[in-house]
Design an enzyme around this catalytic site. Sequence first.
Site, PDB file in Angstrom:
ATOM      1  N   ARG A 132     -11.638   7.225   6.978  1.00 43.55           N
ATOM      2  CA  ARG A 132     -10.819   7.332   5.661  1.00 43.55           C
ATOM      3  C   ARG A 132     -11.885   6.927   4.566  1.00 43.55           C
ATOM      4  NH1 ARG A 132      -5.544   5.811   7.208  1.00 43.55           N
ATOM      5  NH2 ARG A 132      -5.528   3.943   6.206  1.00 43.55           N
ATOM      6  N   ARG A 133     -12.435   5.787   4.671  1.00 47.80           N
ATOM      7  CA  ARG A 133     -14.028   5.272   3.810  1.00 47.80           C
ATOM      8  C   ARG A 133     -15.052   6.372   4.021  1.00 47.80           C
ATOM      9  NH1 ARG A 133      -9.925   2.830   3.597  1.00 47.80           N
ATOM     10  NH2 ARG A 133      -9.684   4.222   1.980  1.00 47.80           N
ATOM     11  N   ASP A 143       0.704  -1.057   0.083  1.00 49.19           N
ATOM     12  CA  ASP A 143      -0.011   0.187  -0.032  1.00 49.19           C
ATOM     13  C   ASP A 143       0.975   1.174   0.021  1.00 49.19           C
ATOM     14  OD1 ASP A 143      -1.919  -1.873   0.350  1.00 49.19           O
ATOM     15  OD2 ASP A 143      -2.598  -0.851   2.460  1.00 49.19           O
ATOM     16  N   LYS A 193      -6.649   6.804  -6.521  1.00 45.58           N
ATOM     17  CA  LYS A 193      -6.811   8.136  -6.549  1.00 45.58           C
ATOM     18  C   LYS A 193      -6.048   8.735  -5.302  1.00 45.58           C
ATOM     19  CE  LYS A 193     -10.948   8.684  -9.039  1.00 45.58           C
ATOM     20  NZ  LYS A 193     -12.493   9.072  -9.100  1.00 45.58           N
ATOM     21  N   GLY A 194      -6.117   7.906  -4.095  1.00 44.71           N
ATOM     22  CA  GLY A 194      -5.333   8.639  -2.940  1.00 44.71           C
ATOM     23  C   GLY A 194      -6.344   9.005  -1.901  1.00 44.71           C
ATOM     24  N   ALA A 195      -5.868   8.687  -0.624  1.00 43.25           N
ATOM     25  CA  ALA A 195      -6.879   8.764   0.369  1.00 43.25           C
ATOM     26  C   ALA A 195      -6.675   9.574   1.648  1.00 43.25           C
ATOM     27  CB  ALA A 195      -7.095   7.226   1.050  1.00 43.25           C
ATOM     28  N   ARG A 253      -0.819  -0.859  -8.714  1.00 47.77           N
ATOM     29  CA  ARG A 253      -2.173  -0.682  -8.519  1.00 47.77           C
ATOM     30  C   ARG A 253      -2.494   0.790  -8.457  1.00 47.77           C
ATOM     31  NH1 ARG A 253      -3.503  -3.266  -3.246  1.00 47.77           N
ATOM     32  NH2 ARG A 253      -3.003  -1.198  -2.248  1.00 47.77           N
ATOM     33  N   THR A 290     -10.289   1.457  -8.027  1.00 47.21           N
ATOM     34  CA  THR A 290     -11.370   2.452  -8.085  1.00 47.21           C
ATOM     35  C   THR A 290     -12.638   2.206  -8.001  1.00 47.21           C
ATOM     36  OG1 THR A 290     -11.964   4.574  -9.137  1.00 47.21           O
ATOM     37  CG2 THR A 290     -11.274   2.805 -10.578  1.00 47.21           C
ATOM     38  N   HIS A 291     -13.752   2.829  -7.638  1.00 48.61           N
ATOM     39  CA  HIS A 291     -14.969   2.574  -7.651  1.00 48.61           C
ATOM     40  C   HIS A 291     -15.724   3.520  -8.646  1.00 48.61           C
ATOM     41  CE1 HIS A 291     -13.213   1.844  -3.438  1.00 48.61           C
ATOM     42  NE2 HIS A 291     -13.879   0.989  -3.628  1.00 48.61           N
TER      43      HIS A 291
END
Length: 309
Positions: free
Chosen positions: A290-291, A131, A184-186, A181, A228-229
Site C-alpha cells: 500500500r505504501r 485505524d 486521505k485513504g489507502a 486522525r 498526511t505527508h
Amino acid sequence: MALMRSMLLAASQNVWLREHAVNYPFVRKSVSRFMPGETLDAALGAAQALLEKKIGSVFTHLGENVADRNEAHKVAEHYGEVLNRIHELNLPTEVSVKLTQLGLDLSPDFCFGNLEQILQRENGKSIVWVDIEASNYVDVTIEIYRRALAKYQNVGLCLQAYLYRTKKDLADLLPMRPSIRLVKGAYKEPASIAYPKKQDVDANYFALAQEMLRAKAAGQCVRAAFGTHDVALIRRLSDYVSQQGFAKGDFEVQMLYGIQRAEQERLANAGHRSIVLVAYGSYWYPWFVRRLAERPANLWFMLRNVFGS
Ligand SMILES: Cc1cc2nc3c(=O)[nH]c(=O)nc-3n(C[C@H](O)[C@H](O)[C@H](O)COP(=O)(O)OP(=O)(O)OC[C@H]3O[C@@H](n4cnc5c(N)ncnc54)[C@H](O)[C@@H]3O)c2cc1C
C-alpha cells in the site's frame, strides 16, 4: 498512475506474492526504508531517536485479518506488553491498532473485548488509535469506536477523506467528543463511494480538517490529528491554524516513519505537534505494497535495490 495504483493495491491482497515476495533480499531492503525493523526493540529505539528531535511516535504492530481467536487474543496481549515497555521507558508513545487484527472478522463483540483489554492497560492520558480499513469495515469500525468512546475517553479513530460519507460520520461523532486522525485513504474503493480524483480528495481533506479544528476550538474534538505527508496541504492547514488564532501546539501532524523526514523536523521545530507512526512486525507485505501504491515512484527505489543487493 491510476492504473499502477490499482495494480499495486490488487497485488497487496495477493496471497502468493505475500508468501514469496517477502523472501527476496531487495524487497526486504526496500521495506527497511519504511520501518526501523521487525522487532518492538527496533521501534523503541526509533521512538527514542525521534524524541531527541522533539518528535512523538505512535506504534503499530503490523497484521490484519486475523482469523484465529488465540492469535487475535495474543495481539491484544502484545499491545499490553508494548504499553508496559512504553511506560517503563517514560516515552510519550501511543499505539494504533487495526480491528481486523483484533478479530473483527470473527466477531465484533470478541474484537471489542480485545480492544477494551488494550484500553484498560493504557493509563488514560495517551490515546489508543483505531485505524480504519477497507470500506466494508467502516460501519462496524465506527460502531465499535462509539461503543469504546462511551466508556473510555482515551480512544481515537482514523477517518478517510476519500469517502463521501466521512463528512456525515465526522458530524455524527463530534457530540461524543472524539479524537480523530484524518487521512486521505489507502484502499482501492469504487467511485460510487469514494472520490476518484486526487484533487477532490485533497479538497475534501481540507474542508474536513477545518471542521475538525473548529470542533477542537469549541471543545468538541479532543485531538484533531492530520495523517498526511502532503506538504502543500500541511502549509495550507498551518496557515489556517494561525489565521484562526489557534495555539501552535494544537496543530498535530502524523506521518509514517521514513517519509518526509525534513518536514517532520520542521513541524517539531516550529512548535507544532509532530508525530511519526512507527510500524514493526513480520507481517509487513500488504502494508508495504500500500505504501508503494501511494507513490509508485517508490517502485524505482525498490528496483534500484535489485541491482544494489
Ligand atoms: C499516521 C498515518 C496513519 C494512517 N492510517 C491510515 C488508516 O488507518 N487507514 C487508511 O486507509 N490509511 C491510513 N494512512 C494512509 C493514508 O490514507 C494515505 O494513503 C497516505 O498517507 C498517503 O497520502 P498523503 O496524505 O500522504 O498524500 P499524497 O497526496 O498521497 O502524498 C503527498 C506526498 O507525500 C509523499 N508520499 C506519500 N505517500 C508516500 C509514500 N508511501 N512513500 C513516499 N512518499 C510518499 C509524496 O511526496 C507525495 O507527493 C495513514 C497515514 C498516516 C500518515
